[in-house]
Motif scaffolding. Structure first.
Motif, short mmCIF file in Angstrom:
data_model
loop_
_atom_site.label_atom_id
_atom_site.label_comp_id
_atom_site.label_asym_id
_atom_site.label_seq_id
_atom_site.Cartn_x
_atom_site.Cartn_y
_atom_site.Cartn_z
N THR A 111 0.75 -0.84 -0.11
CA THR A 111 -0.37 0.04 0.29
C THR A 111 0.89 1.65 -0.04
O THR A 111 0.51 2.10 -1.03
CB THR A 111 -1.19 -0.28 1.22
OG1 THR A 111 -1.30 -0.93 1.05
CG2 THR A 111 -2.23 0.96 1.06
N ARG A 112 1.86 1.10 0.75
CA ARG A 112 2.75 2.61 0.73
C ARG A 112 3.61 2.48 -0.93
O ARG A 112 3.30 3.84 -0.79
CB ARG A 112 3.90 2.40 1.84
CG ARG A 112 2.83 2.84 3.85
CD ARG A 112 4.06 2.88 4.59
NE ARG A 112 4.39 1.79 5.20
CZ ARG A 112 3.89 1.28 5.96
NH1 ARG A 112 3.14 1.01 6.70
NH2 ARG A 112 4.79 -0.59 6.59
N ASN A 113 3.56 1.61 -1.27
CA ASN A 113 4.50 2.03 -2.50
C ASN A 113 3.39 2.11 -3.66
O ASN A 113 4.09 3.07 -4.34
CB ASN A 113 4.93 0.21 -2.98
CG ASN A 113 6.14 0.40 -3.88
OD1 ASN A 113 5.67 0.75 -4.84
ND2 ASN A 113 6.92 -0.66 -3.53
N ARG A 114 2.22 1.74 -2.71
CA ARG A 114 1.12 2.51 -3.70
C ARG A 114 0.31 3.79 -4.07
O ARG A 114 0.37 5.05 -4.31
CB ARG A 114 0.17 1.99 -3.82
CG ARG A 114 -1.24 2.31 -4.94
CD ARG A 114 -0.69 2.18 -6.20
NE ARG A 114 -1.86 2.79 -7.30
CZ ARG A 114 -2.95 1.96 -7.84
NH1 ARG A 114 -3.23 0.60 -7.36
NH2 ARG A 114 -3.92 2.57 -8.17
N VAL A 115 1.20 4.43 -2.73
CA VAL A 115 0.99 5.72 -2.58
C VAL A 115 2.05 6.48 -3.20
O VAL A 115 1.79 7.42 -3.02
CB VAL A 115 0.90 6.27 -0.60
CG1 VAL A 115 1.33 7.53 -0.64
CG2 VAL A 115 -0.45 5.70 -0.28
N GLN B 287 -6.56 5.07 6.22
CA GLN B 287 -5.60 4.60 6.33
C GLN B 287 -4.13 5.03 5.35
O GLN B 287 -3.31 5.06 5.73
CB GLN B 287 -5.60 2.99 5.83
CG GLN B 287 -6.25 2.01 6.01
CD GLN B 287 -6.38 0.38 6.01
OE1 GLN B 287 -5.78 0.55 3.98
NE2 GLN B 287 -7.48 -0.12 6.08
N ALA B 288 -4.89 6.00 4.29
CA ALA B 288 -3.73 6.51 3.77
C ALA B 288 -3.52 7.66 4.08
O ALA B 288 -1.98 7.88 3.97
CB ALA B 288 -4.89 6.67 2.53
N SER B 289 -4.36 8.44 5.17
CA SER B 289 -3.18 8.90 6.57
C SER B 289 -2.28 8.50 7.19
O SER B 289 -1.04 8.90 7.51
CB SER B 289 -4.62 9.49 6.84
OG SER B 289 -5.19 10.72 6.53
N PHE B 290 -2.90 6.91 7.35
CA PHE B 290 -1.45 6.71 8.13
C PHE B 290 -0.45 6.20 6.94
O PHE B 290 0.33 6.37 7.58
CB PHE B 290 -1.63 5.41 8.55
CG PHE B 290 -1.70 4.33 9.22
CD1 PHE B 290 -0.37 4.15 11.01
CD2 PHE B 290 -0.58 3.42 8.55
CE1 PHE B 290 0.29 3.46 11.09
CE2 PHE B 290 0.43 2.32 9.14
CZ PHE B 290 1.14 2.79 9.76
N HIS B 291 -0.09 5.59 6.09
CA HIS B 291 0.21 5.24 5.33
C HIS B 291 2.23 6.35 4.88
O HIS B 291 2.80 6.46 4.60
CB HIS B 291 0.23 4.81 4.05
CG HIS B 291 -0.22 3.53 4.37
ND1 HIS B 291 0.60 2.16 5.00
CD2 HIS B 291 -1.31 2.42 4.26
CE1 HIS B 291 -0.15 0.92 5.15
NE2 HIS B 291 -1.63 1.41 4.72
N LEU B 292 0.94 8.15 5.12
CA LEU B 292 1.25 8.83 4.07
C LEU B 292 2.62 9.24 5.69
O LEU B 292 3.68 9.93 5.25
CB LEU B 292 0.53 9.91 3.89
CG LEU B 292 -0.19 10.06 2.63
CD1 LEU B 292 -1.41 10.73 2.77
CD2 LEU B 292 0.79 10.59 1.67
N ARG B 293 2.32 9.64 6.52
CA ARG B 293 2.60 9.57 7.86
C ARG B 293 3.74 8.63 8.62
O ARG B 293 5.06 9.22 8.00
CB ARG B 293 1.62 9.40 9.51
CG ARG B 293 0.15 10.41 9.30
CD ARG B 293 0.28 10.38 10.31
NE ARG B 293 -0.51 10.30 11.24
CZ ARG B 293 -1.98 9.29 10.97
NH1 ARG B 293 -2.72 9.54 9.99
NH2 ARG B 293 -1.90 8.29 11.58
N GLN B 294 3.36 7.53 7.86
CA GLN B 294 4.77 6.32 8.05
C GLN B 294 5.99 6.75 6.33
O GLN B 294 6.84 6.44 6.82
CB GLN B 294 4.13 5.00 7.98
CG GLN B 294 3.71 4.62 8.41
CD GLN B 294 4.57 4.37 10.42
OE1 GLN B 294 5.36 3.91 10.18
NE2 GLN B 294 3.97 5.40 11.20
N LEU B 295 5.60 7.18 5.52
CA LEU B 295 6.73 7.92 4.25
C LEU B 295 6.82 8.91 5.36
O LEU B 295 8.67 9.23 4.59
CB LEU B 295 5.51 7.99 3.65
CG LEU B 295 5.10 6.38 2.59
CD1 LEU B 295 4.12 6.80 1.23
CD2 LEU B 295 6.20 5.91 2.42
N ALA B 296 5.68 9.61 5.61
CA ALA B 296 7.26 11.07 5.78
C ALA B 296 7.91 10.69 7.47
O ALA B 296 9.14 11.24 7.34
CB ALA B 296 6.04 12.25 6.60
#
Length: 192
Positions: free
Chosen positions: A17-21, A46-55
């Motif tokens: 999912t993070r890769n797709r983001v 979930q999108a917000s969570f993955h964005l925060r992880q990538l940040a």
């Protein structure tokens, strides 16, 4: 272009999912979590969570100039080209395991892309929906590097054009591999 060698970053981007983001942000330039949720079919939280992880790992950042107001959170990639240094990653503690997970997920994604490219569907009359090309070239190592640089420049031009477009465009995957020709898969070692 940023080169990453932290095993934690590798684990972060190995998540499908993070890769797709990352792919969505690369194609669009900047997006809100709600935009990513709509494009990927995941819930906005979930999108917000993955964005925060990538940040957290320095791969994405908030783009304050892209929001409508201070509460409007728009995200962008820190660098359009994420390059990994596998050799330095595997030499660090936990690096070998992180690289193994990343490699397994990348290979599975590559298989998925190729399988999808060869599916016959209702779109088969539209040649722009699936374009598969394989070419063999005789190249020096320097020529191979130049070819990759030129292909990257072409892809970057199309990425920028897509970002500037006001049209609702489809997301396409461009999957490139330039490598010396590998041995034949499943070749019989004892020919009759």
């Amino acid at each position: 272009m940023a080169t990453y060698d932290d095993p934690r970053i590798l684990r972060a981007i190995a998540h499908p999912t993070r890769n797709r983001v990352l792919h969505e942000l690369s194609a669009a330039g900047s997006l809100r979590a709600a935009d990513i949720a709509k494009r990927t079919g995941i819930p906005a939280n979930q999108a917000s969570f993955h964005l925060r992880q990538l940040a957290k790992y320095g791969l994405v950042e908030v783009a304050p100039d892209a929001g409508r107001d201070k509460r409007d959170r728009v995200w962008r990639l820190v660098d359009d080209d994420i390059t990994l240094n596998p050799r330095q990653i595997v030499e660090q503690p936990g690096g070998d395991a992180a690289y193994t997970v990343f490699q397994r997920n990348s290979v599975a994604w590559g298989h998925h892309l190729v399988d999808q490219a060869f599916q016959i569907s209702a779109d088969e009359d539209n040649p722009a929906k699936r374009i598969v090309s394989e070419t063999s070239l005789r190249l020096s190592e320097d020529d191979a590097v130049r070819l990759q640089q030129e292909l990257n420049e072409v892809v970057a031009r199309y990425r920028e054009a897509g970002r500037r477009s006001d049209d609702e465009l489809d997301l396409y995957s461009v999957y490139q591999i330039i490598q010396p020709m590998p041995d034949l898969a499943g070749e019989d070692e004892n020919p009759a």
